[in-house]
Scaffold this active site. Structure first.
Site, PDB file in Angstrom:
ATOM      1  N   ASP A 180      31.859 -49.734   1.884  1.00 20.40           N
ATOM      2  CA  ASP A 180      31.279 -48.425   1.566  1.00 20.40           C
ATOM      3  C   ASP A 180      30.357 -47.977   2.694  1.00 20.40           C
ATOM      4  O   ASP A 180      29.720 -48.807   3.334  1.00 20.40           O
ATOM      5  CB  ASP A 180      30.483 -48.505   0.249  1.00 20.40           C
ATOM      6  CG  ASP A 180      30.535 -47.198  -0.523  1.00 20.40           C
ATOM      7  OD1 ASP A 180      30.076 -46.187   0.026  1.00 20.40           O
ATOM      8  OD2 ASP A 180      31.062 -47.188  -1.655  1.00 20.40           O
ATOM      9  N   ASN A 181      30.299 -46.677   2.937  1.00 18.99           N
ATOM     10  CA  ASN A 181      29.316 -46.167   3.911  1.00 18.99           C
ATOM     11  C   ASN A 181      28.236 -45.318   3.229  1.00 18.99           C
ATOM     12  O   ASN A 181      27.410 -44.707   3.894  1.00 18.99           O
ATOM     13  CB  ASN A 181      30.003 -45.352   5.012  1.00 18.99           C
ATOM     14  CG  ASN A 181      30.624 -44.076   4.475  1.00 18.99           C
ATOM     15  OD1 ASN A 181      30.747 -43.908   3.266  1.00 18.99           O
ATOM     16  ND2 ASN A 181      31.018 -43.180   5.358  1.00 18.99           N
TER      17      ASN A 181
ATOM     18  N   ALA B 211      43.840 -44.521  -5.148  1.00 18.00           N
ATOM     19  CA  ALA B 211      43.221 -43.689  -6.183  1.00 18.00           C
ATOM     20  C   ALA B 211      43.507 -42.231  -5.867  1.00 18.00           C
ATOM     21  O   ALA B 211      42.818 -41.613  -5.057  1.00 18.00           O
ATOM     22  CB  ALA B 211      41.717 -43.948  -6.232  1.00 18.00           C
TER      23      ALA B 211
ATOM     24  N   TYR C  89      40.629 -31.873  -0.157  1.00 18.45           N
ATOM     25  CA  TYR C  89      40.777 -32.960  -1.143  1.00 18.45           C
ATOM     26  C   TYR C  89      42.217 -33.033  -1.639  1.00 18.45           C
ATOM     27  O   TYR C  89      42.845 -34.088  -1.596  1.00 18.45           O
ATOM     28  CB  TYR C  89      39.817 -32.706  -2.311  1.00 18.45           C
ATOM     29  CG  TYR C  89      39.702 -33.855  -3.289  1.00 18.45           C
ATOM     30  CD1 TYR C  89      39.189 -35.086  -2.900  1.00 18.45           C
ATOM     31  CD2 TYR C  89      40.080 -33.692  -4.623  1.00 18.45           C
ATOM     32  CE1 TYR C  89      39.060 -36.136  -3.816  1.00 18.45           C
ATOM     33  CE2 TYR C  89      39.944 -34.734  -5.534  1.00 18.45           C
ATOM     34  CZ  TYR C  89      39.438 -35.954  -5.129  1.00 18.45           C
ATOM     35  OH  TYR C  89      39.312 -36.978  -6.033  1.00 18.45           O
TER      36      TYR C  89
ATOM     37  N   THR D 138      36.969 -37.895 -15.002  1.00 14.13           N
ATOM     38  CA  THR D 138      36.380 -39.098 -15.598  1.00 14.13           C
ATOM     39  C   THR D 138      34.863 -38.967 -15.507  1.00 14.13           C
ATOM     40  O   THR D 138      34.348 -38.338 -14.579  1.00 14.13           O
ATOM     41  CB  THR D 138      36.884 -40.344 -14.848  1.00 14.13           C
ATOM     42  OG1 THR D 138      38.302 -40.387 -14.970  1.00 14.13           O
ATOM     43  CG2 THR D 138      36.306 -41.621 -15.421  1.00 14.13           C
TER      44      THR D 138
ATOM     45  N   ARG E 256      29.436 -32.305 -10.450  1.00 10.94           N
ATOM     46  CA  ARG E 256      30.497 -32.185 -11.448  1.00 10.94           C
ATOM     47  C   ARG E 256      29.917 -31.762 -12.786  1.00 10.94           C
ATOM     48  O   ARG E 256      28.725 -31.924 -13.055  1.00 10.94           O
ATOM     49  CB  ARG E 256      31.301 -33.473 -11.531  1.00 10.94           C
ATOM     50  CG  ARG E 256      32.357 -33.451 -10.443  1.00 10.94           C
ATOM     51  CD  ARG E 256      33.182 -34.673 -10.418  1.00 10.94           C
ATOM     52  NE  ARG E 256      32.446 -35.793  -9.865  1.00 10.94           N
ATOM     53  CZ  ARG E 256      33.023 -36.917  -9.470  1.00 10.94           C
ATOM     54  NH1 ARG E 256      34.308 -37.065  -9.579  1.00 10.94           N
ATOM     55  NH2 ARG E 256      32.300 -37.894  -8.975  1.00 10.94           N
TER      56      ARG E 256
HETATM   57  N1  UDP Z   1      31.793 -26.265 -13.815  1.00 14.99           N
HETATM   58  C1  UDP Z   1      30.874 -25.454 -14.466  1.00 14.99           C
HETATM   59  N2  UDP Z   1      29.538 -25.715 -14.293  1.00 14.99           N
HETATM   60  C2  UDP Z   1      29.089 -26.735 -13.511  1.00 14.99           C
HETATM   61  C3  UDP Z   1      30.032 -27.553 -12.841  1.00 14.99           C
HETATM   62  C4  UDP Z   1      31.384 -27.263 -13.028  1.00 14.99           C
HETATM   63  O1  UDP Z   1      31.229 -24.521 -15.188  1.00 14.99           O
HETATM   64  O2  UDP Z   1      27.871 -26.919 -13.411  1.00 14.99           O
HETATM   65  C5  UDP Z   1      33.233 -26.038 -14.077  1.00 14.99           C
HETATM   66  C6  UDP Z   1      34.089 -25.961 -12.810  1.00 14.99           C
HETATM   67  O3  UDP Z   1      34.156 -24.640 -12.332  1.00 14.99           O
HETATM   68  C7  UDP Z   1      35.416 -26.469 -13.322  1.00 14.99           C
HETATM   69  C8  UDP Z   1      35.042 -27.496 -14.403  1.00 14.99           C
HETATM   70  O4  UDP Z   1      33.708 -27.176 -14.773  1.00 14.99           O
HETATM   71  O5  UDP Z   1      36.156 -25.446 -13.936  1.00 14.99           O
HETATM   72  C9  UDP Z   1      35.118 -28.931 -13.920  1.00 14.99           C
HETATM   73  O6  UDP Z   1      34.438 -29.007 -12.712  1.00 14.99           O
HETATM   74  P1  UDP Z   1      34.118 -30.357 -11.969  1.00 14.99           P
HETATM   75  O7  UDP Z   1      33.355 -30.022 -10.726  1.00 14.99           O
HETATM   76  O8  UDP Z   1      33.488 -31.328 -12.901  1.00 14.99           O
HETATM   77  O9  UDP Z   1      35.508 -31.012 -11.577  1.00 14.99           O
HETATM   78  P2  UDP Z   1      36.963 -30.467 -11.181  1.00 14.99           P
HETATM   79  O10 UDP Z   1      37.779 -30.732 -12.385  1.00 14.99           O
HETATM   80  O11 UDP Z   1      36.895 -29.002 -10.876  1.00 14.99           O
HETATM   81  O12 UDP Z   1      37.328 -31.281 -10.007  1.00 14.99           O
END
Ligand code: UDP
Length: 318
Positions: free
Chosen positions: A33-34, A118, A149, A179, A190
């Site tokens: 890991d970095n 993954a 990504y 997850t 997230r």
């Molecule tokens: N989202 C949101 N508020 C937040 C963070 C994310 O409404 O504070 C929404 C985002 O636009 C997406 C969903 O929640 O539609 C899941 O986002 P996340 O970043 O968790 O992961 P993703 O599935 O998009 O990779």
């Protein structure tokens, strides 16, 4: 002989839970890991374990032919994974999933190890079908901000399959759907940690767009169980791992409000670019092949996750 596993991204959210699993099952664990988007705290409890080795290095700079160890399993989990993180580290994200995947594959080849990549539900992009199974090729914008990504992971899958076909390496690909759980950074951007962060600070929950986009959330313990089963099964094509219970983001916000037991309110913000509208895994294959399905309901997992953050904060404050 004691079995050995190499885990890139071993200090990350999922990687650190895998380190725990393998240490608890008597393996020698090499964690690479970095700490770009991970946290040393996730593995601090393992640093004194005689079976745990930390290789603090950027995978891109690793000269893989210098690694003389022979591993039973080589697991490639290193990558920024939150949209906020990969938008901040676009080049690093592309490199770790391309050059990084090739380096991990070479290490696996040299060991004749089982290799696991993954991958992610993001390979399906903004899907045109409501439930995504492994045969769906996806709907990905190759030049949008998320492409670093999405396309990085698609390339990672392609090179993994090339090693499987050309060298008969025993490779596995998992497509991980959303997850959550302990050890996600509270500020990783997230949706679940972000909502919890705001709730803990008595702030309204930020909702990007109309909140009607859907996600299906899998608790970390369920995912780890699925990953271990994938390693054991004789199958080399991609396997979806996730919880098929689908929620609108607004429903998630309501659930979190309910658990906190107070009115937090919602703040509607502009949508994220290329934000997938729907995401729900078809896990028929995993059910059949692995005899696996998630057991932990969203409410239960959310409560465990909130407890983790509360403990963390109280230990910092004392
Ligand atoms: N989202 C949101 N508020 C937040 C963070 C994310 O409404 O504070 C929404 C985002 O636009 C997406 C969903 O929640 O539609 C899941 O986002 P996340 O970043 O968790 O992961 P993703 O599935 O998009 O990779």
């Amino acid at each position: 002989m004691i079995k050995k596993v190499l885990i890139s991204g071993g200090a990350g959210f999922i990687g650190s839970h895998l380190c725990d699993f393998f240490i608890n099952n008597g393996y020698i664990v090499w964690c690479l890991d970095n700490f770009l988007t991970s946290n040393k705290k996730n593995i601090e409890h393992l640093l004194k374990n005689k079976n745990f080795y930390l290789l603090e290095i950027d995978l891109i700079k690793l000269e893989e032919n210098k690694i003389k160890e022979k591993f039973n399993f080589v697991l490639h989990f290193a990558s920024p994974a939150s949209p906020v993180d990969y938008l901040k580290y676009p080049i690093e994200t592309l490199k770790v999933n391309s050059i990084g995947t090739e380096k991990m594959l070479n290490i696996a080849l040299n060991s004749n190890a089982v290799f696991l990549f993954a991958s992610t539900s993001e390979v399906y992009g903004d899907p045109l079908i409501p439930v995504q199974d492994e045969n769906y090729w996806g709907n990905v914008n190759p030049i949008g901000p998320r492409s670093v990504y999405d396309e990085g992971k698609r390339y990672g899958e392609a090179i993994t399959m090339a090693f499987f076909r050309k060298y008969k390496l025993n490779t596995k690909i998992i497509r991980i759907f959303n997850t959550y759980g302990p050890r996600m950074r509270l500020n990783d951007g997230r949706v679940i940690p972000n909502f919890i962060y705001n709730a803990l600070n008595n702030k309204p929950l930020p909702i990007y767009g109309d909140g009607k986009q859907t996600r299906s959330f899998c608790y970390i313990d369920d995912l780890i169980e699925g990953i271990i089963k994938v390693l054991e099964v004789n199958y080399n094509l991609p396997i979806n791992l996730g919880n098929p219970e689908e929620f609108m983001i607004i429903e998630l916000a309501e659930k979190i409000e309910k658990i906190f037991g107070r009115k937090l309110g919602f703040e509607f913000l502009p949508p994220m670019p290329d934000d997938p509208r729907k995401r729900k895994p078809d896990i028929t294959l995993a059910k059949k092949l692995l005899n696996w399905e998630p057991k932990i309901k969203l409410e239960e997992g959310l409560k465990k996750t909130i407890d983790y953050y509360l403990n963390l904060l109280s230990s910092v404050n004392h």
